[in-house]
Design an enzyme around this catalytic site. Structure first.
Site, short mmCIF file in Angstrom:
data_model
loop_
_atom_site.label_atom_id
_atom_site.label_comp_id
_atom_site.label_asym_id
_atom_site.label_seq_id
_atom_site.Cartn_x
_atom_site.Cartn_y
_atom_site.Cartn_z
N TYR A 1 -6.48 -12.21 -2.14
CA TYR A 1 -5.71 -10.98 -2.94
C TYR A 1 -4.82 -10.39 -1.75
O TYR A 1 -4.93 -9.18 -1.27
CB TYR A 1 -6.79 -9.96 -3.39
CG TYR A 1 -7.56 -10.36 -4.39
CD1 TYR A 1 -7.27 -10.26 -5.80
CD2 TYR A 1 -9.08 -10.61 -4.01
CE1 TYR A 1 -8.20 -11.04 -6.43
CE2 TYR A 1 -9.67 -11.14 -4.95
CZ TYR A 1 -9.58 -11.30 -6.17
OH TYR A 1 -10.47 -11.85 -7.25
N GLU B 1 -2.97 -15.46 -3.20
CA GLU B 1 -2.25 -14.42 -3.80
C GLU B 1 -1.63 -14.83 -5.01
O GLU B 1 -1.08 -15.97 -5.07
CB GLU B 1 -1.19 -13.66 -3.04
CG GLU B 1 -0.17 -12.63 -3.55
CD GLU B 1 -0.75 -11.23 -4.29
OE1 GLU B 1 -1.59 -10.93 -4.01
OE2 GLU B 1 -0.30 -11.10 -5.52
N ASP C 1 -9.78 -7.91 -1.33
CA ASP C 1 -9.11 -6.57 -1.77
C ASP C 1 -8.45 -6.71 -2.82
O ASP C 1 -7.29 -6.90 -3.32
CB ASP C 1 -8.13 -6.57 -0.37
CG ASP C 1 -7.26 -5.10 -0.76
OD1 ASP C 1 -7.74 -4.10 -1.47
OD2 ASP C 1 -6.16 -4.81 0.16
N GLN D 1 0.79 -1.41 0.08
CA GLN D 1 0.02 0.17 -0.01
C GLN D 1 0.97 1.10 -0.09
O GLN D 1 2.04 1.25 0.74
CB GLN D 1 -1.00 0.16 1.27
CG GLN D 1 -1.80 -1.13 1.16
CD GLN D 1 -2.99 -0.98 0.47
OE1 GLN D 1 -3.24 -0.23 -0.19
NE2 GLN D 1 -3.74 -1.92 0.20
N CYS E 1 -10.66 -0.47 -4.36
CA CYS E 1 -10.26 0.62 -4.88
C CYS E 1 -10.88 1.17 -6.15
O CYS E 1 -10.32 2.04 -6.83
CB CYS E 1 -8.62 0.49 -5.21
SG CYS E 1 -8.43 -0.94 -6.26
N1 SAH Z 1 -4.42 -7.06 0.52
C1 SAH Z 1 -3.19 -6.52 -0.03
C2 SAH Z 1 -2.93 -6.22 -1.28
C3 SAH Z 1 -4.04 -5.51 -2.32
S1 SAH Z 1 -3.76 -5.20 -3.65
C4 SAH Z 1 -2.78 -5.11 0.97
O1 SAH Z 1 -3.56 -4.64 1.48
O2 SAH Z 1 -1.47 -4.70 0.47
C5 SAH Z 1 -4.09 -6.70 -4.63
C6 SAH Z 1 -3.42 -7.79 -4.84
O3 SAH Z 1 -4.12 -8.77 -5.45
C7 SAH Z 1 -2.07 -7.52 -5.23
O4 SAH Z 1 -1.19 -8.30 -4.55
C8 SAH Z 1 -2.18 -8.52 -6.62
O5 SAH Z 1 -0.86 -9.10 -7.02
C9 SAH Z 1 -3.25 -9.63 -6.19
N2 SAH Z 1 -3.83 -10.15 -7.44
C10 SAH Z 1 -4.31 -9.66 -8.71
N3 SAH Z 1 -4.83 -10.44 -9.38
C11 SAH Z 1 -5.22 -11.48 -8.52
C12 SAH Z 1 -5.62 -12.89 -8.82
N4 SAH Z 1 -6.36 -13.20 -10.03
N5 SAH Z 1 -5.54 -13.69 -7.80
C13 SAH Z 1 -4.88 -13.42 -6.79
N6 SAH Z 1 -4.58 -12.38 -6.50
C14 SAH Z 1 -4.22 -11.36 -7.41
#
Ligand code: SAH
Length: 456
Positions: free
Chosen positions: A316, A337, A385, A287, A412
């Site tokens: 995620y 993830e 997320d 973040q 977001c």
């Molecule tokens: N919850 C974490 C990351 C949120 S951002 C935080 O707050 O820091 C969204 C995340 O989803 C990223 O790390 C990205 O790599 C991941 N992502 C994107 N597409 C995805 C998918 N299809 N399956 C799993 N993760 C995914």
């Protein structure tokens, strides 16, 4: 069907009131009933518009003259900050930005016929200098390697040293690294010819730790004079604990490649969030506004009404920040993830904090939800997320069929939140309390929300 003809032509000028603001920060001025999207125009103003581009349904324009100024205009902001795309809402007062974001969430929910109260946006006390990460393109301008930011909607570099929303220590580091690259005559990237050495300078700095990572994203495999560059950076910037070369040989807009070479120090920096320590690698999502991330996570955890026996999914999960910050309030957390580097960071972060009741799975979240459902997993709470594109049908079907009490949706992108909310509601969930926008990205058009969906 005959094609509609626009009532305006390029370069035409007219005067009118600014009646609205689009999601991307343009003022709306109507010529008769025809909408014209005008850069740097604030609702409440009256402007003389010059038409810059016409399509059959709308046109774009610029302000030729501001006839009446809005009280929502931030008088301190001039020039490059607005045109560069770094801070596209900086011409609005902060209060007006927060109201704009609340309205935007309310508008998209209403469009999907979702009746939910949208709370006032929670903002920052100091909504500048917050970004802990910079990805700054380098280009040759007047014979020199130059750093700056792309002009809105283009790849033309506007030279800049003060990025306004970035940690000032990062702005200073960019200038230092730029000068070192100039000193050794390192060629910046030429996008058209796909030539040159350094494409991007990436800097990350821990908000609490002040540890700094410098990543030089290069087109070429070899960085000429690397030992000298490393030595100069190390000497000039004592906070730097990691210098990484990231190789991206592709002709692409994607900033980072997948290959990293650690040139100096460690491959990660550390930072803290809600008292937990996180190691962050160059390719991992982290973040960008740590102060407001703490607010988001605390609010999400509170709204989730976590219980000591709860089994929780963190979908995620990135480098595990949500999972690890709630782990001590629940029985178990399972993260999923898709980026391998983020998963290895997440596992390391669990160890760093001595947390044993979390596990992280490398997979596409959609597929993993289906797999967990097939295994008979029964989570009490699911945190999601996702990136801007939101959830998929498969994800929502699998998640709701696991019948968790609550699904906590951190979004977001209000448009995909509203779309997914329709499906979650069709699957028997309703919005508990209000939808809470939180300003993770002051001065920009991005809107973050926390919404809890509860089993009916
Ligand atoms: N919850 C974490 C990351 C949120 S951002 C935080 O707050 O820091 C969204 C995340 O989803 C990223 O790390 C990205 O790599 C991941 N992502 C994107 N597409 C995805 C998918 N299809 N399956 C799993 N993760 C995914």
């Amino acid at each position: 069907m005959s094609k509609k003809k626009a009532p305006v032509v390029k370069n035409q000028e007219f005067e009118g009131p600014v009646i609205d603001l689009t999601y991307d920060g343009n003022g709306v001025v109507k010529y008769e009933d025809f909408p014209v999207f005008v850069t740097n125009a604030v609702p409440g103003e009256t402007v003389r518009v010059g038409i810059t581009k016409v399509t059959s349904n709308y046109a774009f324009g610029r302000v030729v003259k501001r006839l009446v100024e809005s009280p929502d205009r931030n008088p301190a902001i001039k020039g490059n900050t607005v045109i560069s795309g770094v801070a596209p809402l900086a011409h609005l007062t902060y209060e007006a930005q927060l109201k704009h974001k609340q309205k935007q969430v309310a508008d998209v929910l209403q469009k999907q016929h979702i009746k939910a109260e949208v709370a006032p946006t929670i903002g920052m006390d100091q909504p500048v200098g917050y970004r802990n990460k910079a990805q700054i393109p380098t280009r040759l301008i007047n014979g020199e390697l130059t750093t700056g930011f792309y002009r809105r909607g283009s790849h033309r570099l506007v030279p800049m040293e003060d990025f306004y929303i970035q940690d000032p220590a990062i702005d200073a580091a960019i200038v230092t690294v730029r000068d070192i690259l100039r000193k050794y005559h390192i060629e910046p990237y030429d996008e058209t010819a796909h030539k040159g050495i350094v494409r991007t300078i990436m800097v990350r700095r821990g908000y609490y730790s002040h540890e700094m990572m410098i990543v030089l994203v290069t087109r070429a495999k070899k960085l000429p004079l690397a030992p000298m560059i490393i030595n100069d950076i190390h000497e000039a910037l004592p906070e730097v604990v990691s210098i990484v070369q990231n190789v991206n040989q592709e002709k692409t807009n994607v900033i980072m490649g997948t290959q990293n070479k650690v040139l100096f120090g460690q491959g990660t920096i550390k930072d803290q969030l809600l008292g937990k320590t996180f190691a962050i690698g160059p390719n991992s999502f982290y973040q960008v506004n740590p102060q407001m991330t703490e607010v988001v996570y605390q609010l999400a955890a509170q709204k989730a009404d976590l219980q000591p026996d709860d089994v929780v999914i963190d979908a995620y999960s990135g480098i595990g920040t949500i999972a690890l910050s709630i782990a001590d309030q629940v029985k178990e957390v399972l993260g999923v993830e898709i980026v391998p580097g983020a998963i290895s960071d997440a596992k390391r972060n669990a160890d760093l904090n001595g947390i044993k009741n979390v596990s992280f799975t490398l997979n596409n979240a959609e597929d993993q939800m289906v797999a967990w459902q097939a295994e008979g997993l029964q989570p009490d709470v699911i945190f999601v997320d996702p990136p801007r594109k939101g959830l998929t049908n498969e994800f929502i079907t699998a998640a709701t069929q696991m019948t968790p009490e609550r699904i906590v949706y951190i979004s977001c992108n209000p448009a995909t939140l509203a779309r997914d909310a329709v499906q979650l509601m069709e699957a028997g969930y309703h919005i508990k309390g209000n939808v809470q926008p939180i300003d993770q990205f002051p001065q920009t058009t991005h809107v973050e929300t926390v919404t809890v969906f509860e089993k009916a």
